[in-house]
Design a protein around this motif. Structure first.
Motif, PDB file in Angstrom:
ATOM      1  N   GLU A  60      39.488  28.928  19.129  1.00 29.20           N
ATOM      2  CA  GLU A  60      39.206  27.488  19.057  1.00 29.20           C
ATOM      3  C   GLU A  60      39.680  26.761  20.309  1.00 29.20           C
ATOM      4  O   GLU A  60      38.990  25.866  20.815  1.00 29.20           O
ATOM      5  N   LEU A  61      40.848  27.142  20.815  1.00 30.10           N
ATOM      6  CA  LEU A  61      41.344  26.518  22.033  1.00 30.10           C
ATOM      7  C   LEU A  61      40.393  26.792  23.192  1.00 30.10           C
ATOM      8  O   LEU A  61      40.067  25.880  23.972  1.00 30.10           O
ATOM      9  N   GLY A  62      39.932  28.022  23.316  1.00 31.26           N
ATOM     10  CA  GLY A  62      38.985  28.356  24.374  1.00 31.26           C
ATOM     11  C   GLY A  62      37.710  27.536  24.282  1.00 31.26           C
ATOM     12  O   GLY A  62      37.175  27.068  25.302  1.00 31.26           O
ATOM     13  N   GLN A  63      37.213  27.348  23.074  1.00 29.57           N
ATOM     14  CA  GLN A  63      36.000  26.551  22.872  1.00 29.57           C
ATOM     15  C   GLN A  63      36.228  25.084  23.248  1.00 29.57           C
ATOM     16  O   GLN A  63      35.362  24.448  23.871  1.00 29.57           O
ATOM     17  N   GLN A  64      37.384  24.551  22.867  1.00 25.04           N
ATOM     18  CA  GLN A  64      37.708  23.162  23.183  1.00 25.04           C
ATOM     19  C   GLN A  64      37.843  22.963  24.701  1.00 25.04           C
ATOM     20  O   GLN A  64      37.386  21.957  25.250  1.00 25.04           O
ATOM     21  N   VAL A  65      38.471  23.924  25.371  1.00 29.78           N
ATOM     22  CA  VAL A  65      38.629  23.839  26.823  1.00 29.78           C
ATOM     23  C   VAL A  65      37.270  23.894  27.509  1.00 29.78           C
ATOM     24  O   VAL A  65      36.986  23.109  28.427  1.00 29.78           O
ATOM     25  N   GLU A  66      36.416  24.799  27.068  1.00 25.45           N
ATOM     26  CA  GLU A  66      35.073  24.902  27.664  1.00 25.45           C
ATOM     27  C   GLU A  66      34.291  23.607  27.456  1.00 25.45           C
ATOM     28  O   GLU A  66      33.627  23.111  28.377  1.00 25.45           O
ATOM     29  N   GLN A  67      34.390  23.034  26.258  1.00 26.65           N
ATOM     30  CA  GLN A  67      33.669  21.790  25.981  1.00 26.65           C
ATOM     31  C   GLN A  67      34.187  20.653  26.842  1.00 26.65           C
ATOM     32  O   GLN A  67      33.404  19.870  27.402  1.00 26.65           O
ATOM     33  N   PHE A  68      35.518  20.543  26.990  1.00 27.40           N
ATOM     34  CA  PHE A  68      36.033  19.422  27.774  1.00 27.40           C
ATOM     35  C   PHE A  68      35.744  19.619  29.263  1.00 27.40           C
ATOM     36  O   PHE A  68      35.614  18.634  29.995  1.00 27.40           O
ATOM     37  N   SER A  69      35.602  20.856  29.705  1.00 28.48           N
ATOM     38  CA  SER A  69      35.212  21.060  31.106  1.00 28.48           C
ATOM     39  C   SER A  69      33.796  20.529  31.326  1.00 28.48           C
ATOM     40  O   SER A  69      33.491  19.974  32.387  1.00 28.48           O
ATOM     41  N   ARG A  70      32.922  20.668  30.315  1.00 25.03           N
ATOM     42  CA  ARG A  70      31.575  20.087  30.401  1.00 25.03           C
ATOM     43  C   ARG A  70      31.655  18.565  30.437  1.00 25.03           C
ATOM     44  O   ARG A  70      30.913  17.899  31.164  1.00 25.03           O
ATOM     45  N   VAL A  71      32.571  18.012  29.627  1.00 20.59           N
ATOM     46  CA  VAL A  71      32.765  16.558  29.629  1.00 20.59           C
ATOM     47  C   VAL A  71      33.134  16.075  31.035  1.00 20.59           C
ATOM     48  O   VAL A  71      32.563  15.109  31.554  1.00 20.59           O
ATOM     49  N   LEU A  72      34.094  16.742  31.648  1.00 17.66           N
ATOM     50  CA  LEU A  72      34.548  16.330  32.976  1.00 17.66           C
ATOM     51  C   LEU A  72      33.420  16.398  33.995  1.00 17.66           C
ATOM     52  O   LEU A  72      33.241  15.476  34.811  1.00 17.66           O
ATOM     53  N   VAL A  73      32.644  17.477  33.952  1.00 16.33           N
ATOM     54  CA  VAL A  73      31.520  17.606  34.891  1.00 16.33           C
ATOM     55  C   VAL A  73      30.494  16.491  34.653  1.00 16.33           C
ATOM     56  O   VAL A  73      29.961  15.910  35.603  1.00 16.33           O
ATOM     57  N   SER A  74      30.260  16.160  33.377  1.00 15.05           N
ATOM     58  CA  SER A  74      29.296  15.092  33.065  1.00 15.05           C
ATOM     59  C   SER A  74      29.761  13.732  33.585  1.00 15.05           C
ATOM     60  O   SER A  74      28.937  12.846  33.827  1.00 15.05           O
TER      61      SER A  74
END
Length: 582
Positions: A60-74
């Motif tokens: 779950e932590l890995g998924q959350q980190v990957e999602q927030f990295s997409r947020v930052l790029v957006s």
């Protein structure tokens, strides 16, 4: 390095070297743990006053980190951009930290208790455009937002990662607390130009590829230091620095088991000590991080009893609070196996009492923000020396240098501690002159950090910090090192906390003054304290014995327990000026 005397004092299970260190992204530590231990608990979040915490697995932590990295790029964050965090120890800190590293951005963690002036300096100096802030801290960020040109502010809530029904009940309590302290509620007014963490994490975004970093050159973090003596400066720590130090720290905890440890994370992650010893070491070994956003004795005791941490990195004031706690005995703390104390000298009596209560091994270590930060520690399962910071850790070389000439080594005496190793920073952000003053190259091309700490080394390779060069008191031409005097004060049975500083004296230039906090229910006179320090059994020559004693209810401290001597000095200056004016 085999000729170094400290290597002979290493416990059998600690390697002399870990080289060569991998040249990889710090994010890779999390990536490995997610792959190898997906179902192991990663984060257990405890909030003071909440009856239970919420746990995320490594998957779950890995998924959350990957999602927030997409947020930052957006939001337009690119490689090498600085991302600001104004957060306590909470899931969003860990997620945002590793998400920024994943895309090659640079993390700049900020002390949530900074004044507006201090926060503005740090945000502006580092060039942060995107900042993640806890909602209750938003007013401080809002007050400086325009001045520092923050483009995006992402607001997180502690309730984002609280279990039901606590996530619904907690805001009611927080509202009452805000009213009690005269703080605005809600802290983020309707219509504020912010983005909400919870909303952003629900949306869909294009893939955000993992950045391919140059580990030796690319920065992972700017960690600000030096704020106790003026405006802070950013230590530039690369991926290589931080990966190396996580590995060095882990090697010192020789019996750590991957996927089976649990670390009590009370020491703040915005500080280099908490970032490495609690968070990065924990992530590297797939440990469960027990997150407590601020030190609260009851919450810490409850979390310890429930989550069973095996490791508890901290600072002396945390261990003192547990030792002195009226309800400590009600909680089972026996799961704790090892503790590393840093940031301030660890009184032997404090360590002994904590070990009695928990059965753990508590040892003193040492480091600096500029060294990622760990450089020294007493052996966990070897010889410990009271009052010593221990031995240099694997691949860390040290010298004791002449206080006036860094090219000359001192043999058997006091001098400035210099450190070389894979954990030494690149330099200070936008401070070339200060970088040149702090880091020197020898004739062999090795980089040495001049720490500003006066130290000694014994014949077994154990180091002791005598004091900071700038804190040294000069009485009639004689050097007095405050920590030596403080060590005597801590032996007094009535003394809870003590700090020593130099104050102006017409006859001797400076005089030694002791600032003392007594244990609850105790009383003492200045004469009693002075007489105790002057007892020949304690080894203080006459000019080192305090001439003045001031009793206080508390000492000004940083969040990690370092006494702010500059605050005491400023109080003395104002007092002296007032007396002269009167």
């Amino acid at each position: 390095m085999d000729h170094r005397p400290w290597l002979a004092s290493y416990p059998a299970g600690v390697p002399h070297t870990l080289a060569p260190y991998p040249e990889r992204s710090l994010y890779g530590l999390l990536e490995d743990s997610v792959r190898d231990f997906p179902d192991a608990p990663a984060l257990a979040f405890w909030v003071p006053g909440a009856p239970l915490g919420k746990t995320l697995s490594y998957r779950e932590l890995g998924q959350q980190v990957e999602q927030f990295s997409r947020v930052l790029v957006s939001l337009g964050v690119m490689r090498s951009d600085r991302v600001g965090l104004v957060l306590p120890n909470c899931p969003q800190f860990v997620i945002a930290y590793y998400a920024a590293l994943r895309i090659g951005a640079v993390v700049v963690a900020n002390n949530p208790l900074y004044t507006e002036r201090e926060l503005a300096h740090q945000l502006s100096d580092s060039g942060i455009e995107v900042c993640v802030v806890l909602d209750v801290l938003y007013p401080r960020v809002h007050s400086v937002r325009e001045a520092v040109a923050l483009r995006e502010v992402i607001v997180a809530k502690v309730t984002d990662y609280m279990p039901f029904p606590v996530n619904l009940l907690a805001p009611l309590k927080m509202k009452r607390e805000a009213a009690k302290h005269g703080e605005p509620w809600p802290p983020v007014p309707a219509g504020a130009s912010v983005r909400w963490w919870a909303d952003l994490m629900k949306r869909s975004y294009p893939e955000a590829p993992i950045a391919d970093v140059d580990a030796r050159k690319d920065l992972a973090g700017l960690i600000y230091t030096g704020g106790t003596t003026g405006f802070s400066k950013g230590a530039m720590l690369t991926h290589y620095n931080l990966v190396a130090n996580a590995m060095q720290g882990t090697a010192w905890f020789e019996d750590m088991q991957e996927g089976r440890e649990s670390i009590m994370c009370v020491i703040p992650f915005f500080h280099s000590y908490g970032m490495t010893v609690a968070m990065n070491v924990g992530i590297y070994k797939a440990a469960k991080l027990v997150l407590v956003p601020r030190f609260d004795l009851e919450a810490t005791l409850k979390a310890t009893a429930k989550e069973k941490p095996t490791m508890f990195p901290g600072v002396p004031r945390l261990y003192i609070a547990i030792n002195e706690g009226k309800d400590t005995a009600k909680y089972d703390l026996k799961s704790i196996r090892v503790c590393l104390s840093g940031a301030a000298p660890l009184p032997a009596a404090v360590a002994e009492r904590f070990e009695e209560i928990t059965g753990a091994r508590l040892v003193e270590g040492y480091g600096l923000t500029e060294t990622s930060p760990i450089t020294h520690a007493n052996p966990i399962y070897g010889k410990r020396k009271a009052g010593s910071i221990g031995l240099p850790i694997s691949d860390t070389d040290c010298r004791i240098l002449d206080l006036d000439d860094w090219t000359k080594e001192v043999s058997g005496g006091r001098g400035e501690l210099a450190i070389s190793g894979p954990q030494v920073m690149q330099g200070y952000w936008n401070r070339p002159e200060e970088t040149s003053a702090a880091i020197r190259e020898d004739r062999d091309g090795r980089r040495w950090l001049l720490t500003g700490d006066v130290a000694t080394m014994d014949d077994e390779g154990y180091f002791s910090i005598v004091d900071r060069k700038k804190d040294m008191i000069i009485v009639s031409g004689f050097n007095v090192y405050p920590t030596e005097v403080e060590g005597v004060l801590y032996r007094h049975p009535k003394v809870l906390k003590a700090c020593v500083a130099g104050v102006p004296d017409a006859r001797t230039g400076e005089a030694v003054k002791a600032y003392v906090v007594l244990r609850e229910g105790e009383s003492a006179t200045p004469e009693e304290i002075i007489e105790f320090c002057g007892d020949e059994r304690h080894g203080l020559t006459g000019y080192r014995v305090p001439k003045l004693v001031e009793f206080r209810d508390s000492l000004p401290e940083t969040l990690v327990g370092k006494v702010l001597r500059r605050v005491l000095a400023e109080e003395e200056r104002q007092r002296t000026a007032g007396s002269a004016g009167g």
